[in-house]
Write an enzyme that holds these catalytic residues in place. Structure first.
Site, PDB file in Angstrom:
ATOM      1  N   GLY A 237      86.826  20.277 -24.603  1.00  0.00           N
ATOM      2  CA  GLY A 237      86.738  20.192 -23.144  1.00  0.00           C
ATOM      3  C   GLY A 237      85.348  20.399 -22.586  1.00  0.00           C
ATOM      4  N   CYS A 263      79.701  27.210 -30.806  1.00  0.00           N
ATOM      5  CA  CYS A 263      80.121  25.941 -30.215  1.00  0.00           C
ATOM      6  C   CYS A 263      80.478  26.111 -28.727  1.00  0.00           C
ATOM      7  CB  CYS A 263      81.269  25.342 -31.015  1.00  0.00           C
ATOM      8  SG  CYS A 263      81.479  23.565 -30.750  1.00  0.00           S
ATOM      9  N   GLN A 267      78.212  27.525 -25.240  1.00  0.00           N
ATOM     10  CA  GLN A 267      78.145  26.991 -23.879  1.00  0.00           C
ATOM     11  C   GLN A 267      78.627  28.028 -22.861  1.00  0.00           C
ATOM     12  OE1 GLN A 267      80.605  23.570 -24.536  1.00  0.00           O
ATOM     13  NE2 GLN A 267      79.142  22.657 -25.969  1.00  0.00           N
ATOM     14  N   ASN A 305      80.201  19.769 -34.021  1.00  0.00           N
ATOM     15  CA  ASN A 305      81.235  19.028 -33.302  1.00  0.00           C
ATOM     16  C   ASN A 305      81.139  19.403 -31.832  1.00  0.00           C
ATOM     17  OD1 ASN A 305      83.427  17.765 -32.222  1.00  0.00           O
ATOM     18  ND2 ASN A 305      84.957  19.088 -33.180  1.00  0.00           N
ATOM     19  N   GLY A 307      80.181  17.677 -27.730  1.00  0.00           N
ATOM     20  CA  GLY A 307      79.779  16.595 -26.850  1.00  0.00           C
ATOM     21  C   GLY A 307      79.065  17.079 -25.609  1.00  0.00           C
ATOM     22  N   PHE A 308      78.960  18.424 -25.458  1.00  0.00           N
ATOM     23  CA  PHE A 308      78.248  19.036 -24.333  1.00  0.00           C
ATOM     24  C   PHE A 308      77.176  19.968 -24.882  1.00  0.00           C
ATOM     25  CE2 PHE A 308      82.341  17.791 -22.703  1.00  0.00           C
ATOM     26  CZ  PHE A 308      82.094  17.369 -21.393  1.00  0.00           C
ATOM     27  N   HIS A 353      78.586  25.112 -36.334  1.00  0.00           N
ATOM     28  CA  HIS A 353      79.682  25.825 -36.998  1.00  0.00           C
ATOM     29  C   HIS A 353      79.210  26.517 -38.275  1.00  0.00           C
ATOM     30  CE1 HIS A 353      83.166  24.345 -34.631  1.00  0.00           C
ATOM     31  NE2 HIS A 353      82.300  23.414 -34.310  1.00  0.00           N
ATOM     32  N   GLU A 355      80.839  28.656 -40.010  1.00  0.00           N
ATOM     33  CA  GLU A 355      81.929  28.804 -40.987  1.00  0.00           C
ATOM     34  C   GLU A 355      82.000  27.583 -41.906  1.00  0.00           C
ATOM     35  OE1 GLU A 355      83.556  25.884 -38.507  1.00  0.00           O
ATOM     36  OE2 GLU A 355      82.558  27.737 -37.930  1.00  0.00           O
TER      37      GLU A 355
END
Length: 379
Positions: A237, A263, A267, A305, A307-308, A353, A355
Site C-alpha cells: 500500500g 520496508c 516509510q 520489494n 514501490g514507494f 529486506h 531477512e
C-alpha cells in the site's frame, strides 16, 4: 477476480491500462484478475515472492525466463497464502525437479485461485514497464476473454495503488508469539503491517522473543508486552495513508525505546520524522539491488520489494521532532533513500529486506545492530 478450473492450454491475454496487450496461455487458475503490474528481477525465490504480503493487489512479472523448476514445498512460504493478484511468466517448467518439491507451481496457483499467464515476452513487458512505469493491468483467460476494448475498460476501472491503505488487510488479526531460539535475551513487539515469516525467525535466532501484533495495535498494547525493542514490518500500500502506524511509531520514539523498521516500516519512520513519501516510477523488486551503508561505506547486494520511497535529503543531517536524523543507506542504481537513522535516539530503518529469504544475506547484520541498540539501552 473470477476464477474457474485449471486450463494450461486455454488462451489468455494481459491488458495494460495504456492499451498494450500481450497474448499467451493460461497459467494457474483460469478467469480474470486485476492489480498493479510490477516486475521482479530475482532469479530464485519465486515461492517467497508469491507469499510476500507486500505483493497484495499486484500482478508480478518475472524477468527470469524459466519459473517453476523447483516446484513448491511447505517450508518456504513467507505467509499462509499467496498474496499476488496475478502472475506472469515466460516459460513455466513442464515438470518440477527438486528433492524438496511436493507439487508443481501450476498446481499451487490453481489450488489458491491465482490467475496467471505464460508464454509472454516478459522482456518486452518489463522494458515497457520501465519506460512507462508501473500501471494497472488485467489478466483474462478462458471465458473471461472478450474484445480488447471491453477488457481495457475493465482494467481502467480497477483501483490504483496510489492512495491504497492495505496493511490491515494482510496483517494478523490476533497477536501471537514467536519464541526465542535458545536462551531468551530480549522481548520485541513487532507491529505486523504485512510481516514475512522469516523476519521474526531471524530475531528468534538472536535470542529474541517476538510478540507479533496486529497493524491496529495501540501504544498501550505494544507496551503491555514490556518490550526491549519495537519493530515495524514490511507491508503493501501507499504509506501516505498509514496514519495509525505513524502515530504509533511517534509514541514509541517519544519513549526512546529501541526501534527498527524495514520496508513499509522505513516509510513509516520517514513520515514519523516529518519527511514525505512518493511513488517510484516502477519500484525496486528482486534480490540483486546494490545498496551502500553510508555509516560504514560497505556495499551490499539486497532483496527489495517496494514501490514507494522516503523523500529525505541525502546530503545533510536533518533536524526533526525527535532529534537529528540522516539517510543511512542509499540505492546505488538511482540514489533512492534505502535507510534512515536517528542520531539522538535508538531508532533506525531500512527500505529493503535483511531477512532475505531466499537470499542474499549481505544485510543480516542489521538484526545484530538492533540487538546492539537493545543491549545499549539495557546497559
Amino acid at each position: 477476480m473470477t476464477i474457474s478450473t485449471r486450463g494450461a492450454q486455454a488462451p489468455a491475454v494481459l491488458v495494460l491500462e495504456d492499451g498494450r496487450a500481450f497474448h499467451g496461455r493460461a497459467y494457474g487458475a483460469v478467469g480474470e484478475t486485476f492489480g498493479e503490474a510490477v516486475f521482479s528481477t530475482g532469479m530464485t525465490g519465486y515461492q517467497e515472492t508469491l507469499t510476500d504480503p507486500s505483493y497484495h493487489r499486484q500482478v508480478v512479472v518475472m524477468t527470469a525466463p524459466h519459473v517453476g523448476n523447483t516446484g513448491v514445498n511447505d517450508e518456504d512460504p513467507e505467509s499462509a497464502r499467496i498474496w499476488v493478484s496475478g502472475y506472469v511468466v515466460r516459460d513455466p517448467a513442464r515438470k518440477p525437479s527438486n528433492w524438496r518439491s511436493q507439487r508443481s507451481l501450476d498446481e499451487e496457483l490453481v489450488a489458491q485461485g491465482v490467475v496467471g499467464i505464460s508464454g509472454v515476452d516478459t522482456r518486452a513487458l518489463t522494458r515497457h514497464l520501465r519506460e512507462r512505469g508501473a500501471m494497472r493491468v488485467g489478466i483474462f483467460s478462458g471465458n473471461a476473454i472478450a474484445d480488447e476494448g471491453t477488457l481495457l475498460a475493465k482494467v481502467r476501472q480497477a483501483p490504483e495503488m496510489t492512495g491504497a491503505d492495505l496493511s490491515a488487510e494482510v496483517a494478523t488479526k490476533e497477536a501471537y508469539i514467536v519464541p526465542a531460539i535458545g536462551t531468551k535475551k530480549f522481548t520485541v513487539a513487532a507491529v505486523d503491517l504485512g510481516i514475512k515469516g522469516m523476519t521474526p525467525h531471524r530475531m528468534a535466532e538472536r535470542g529474541i522473543e517476538v510478540h507479533v501484533l496486529p497493524a491496529t495495535a495501540t501504544l498501550e498494547e505494544v507496551y503491555a508486552v514490556e518490550p526491549d525493542g519495537v519493530f515495524f514490518s514490511n507491508g503493501p500500500g501507499d504509506p501516505s495513508t498509514a496514519d495509525h502506524p505513524v502515530a504509533l511509531m511517534q509514541g514509541v520514539l517519544e519513549r526512546s525505546t529501541p526501534l527498527f523498521g524495514i520496508c513499509f516500516g522505513n516509510q513509516i519512520l520517514g513520515r514519523a520524522l516529518g519527511f514525505g513519501t512518493y511513488k517510484l516510477k516502477y519500484g525496486h523488486r528482486g534480490i540483486n539491488q546494490p545498496v551502500q551503508d553510508r555509516t560504514t561505506g560497505k556495499v551490499e547486494v539486497t532483496a527489495h520489494n517496494h514501490g514507494f520511497a522516503v523523500d529525505a535529503p541525502l546530503d545533510k543531517v536533518s533536524d526533526t521532532e525527535f532529534g537529528r536524523a540522516e539517510v543511512s543507506h542509499v540505492c546505488l542504481n538511482d540514489q533512492v533513500v534505502e535507510g534512515l537513522q536517528l542520531l539522538d535516539r535508538p531508532a533506525f530503518s531500512v527500505q529493503y529486506h535483511p531477512e532475505a529469504a531466499a537470499g542474499p544475506h549481505d544485510a543480516a547484520y542489521l538484526f545484530d545492530r538492533f540487538v546492539s541498540l537493545m543491549e545499549g539501552q539495557r546497559a
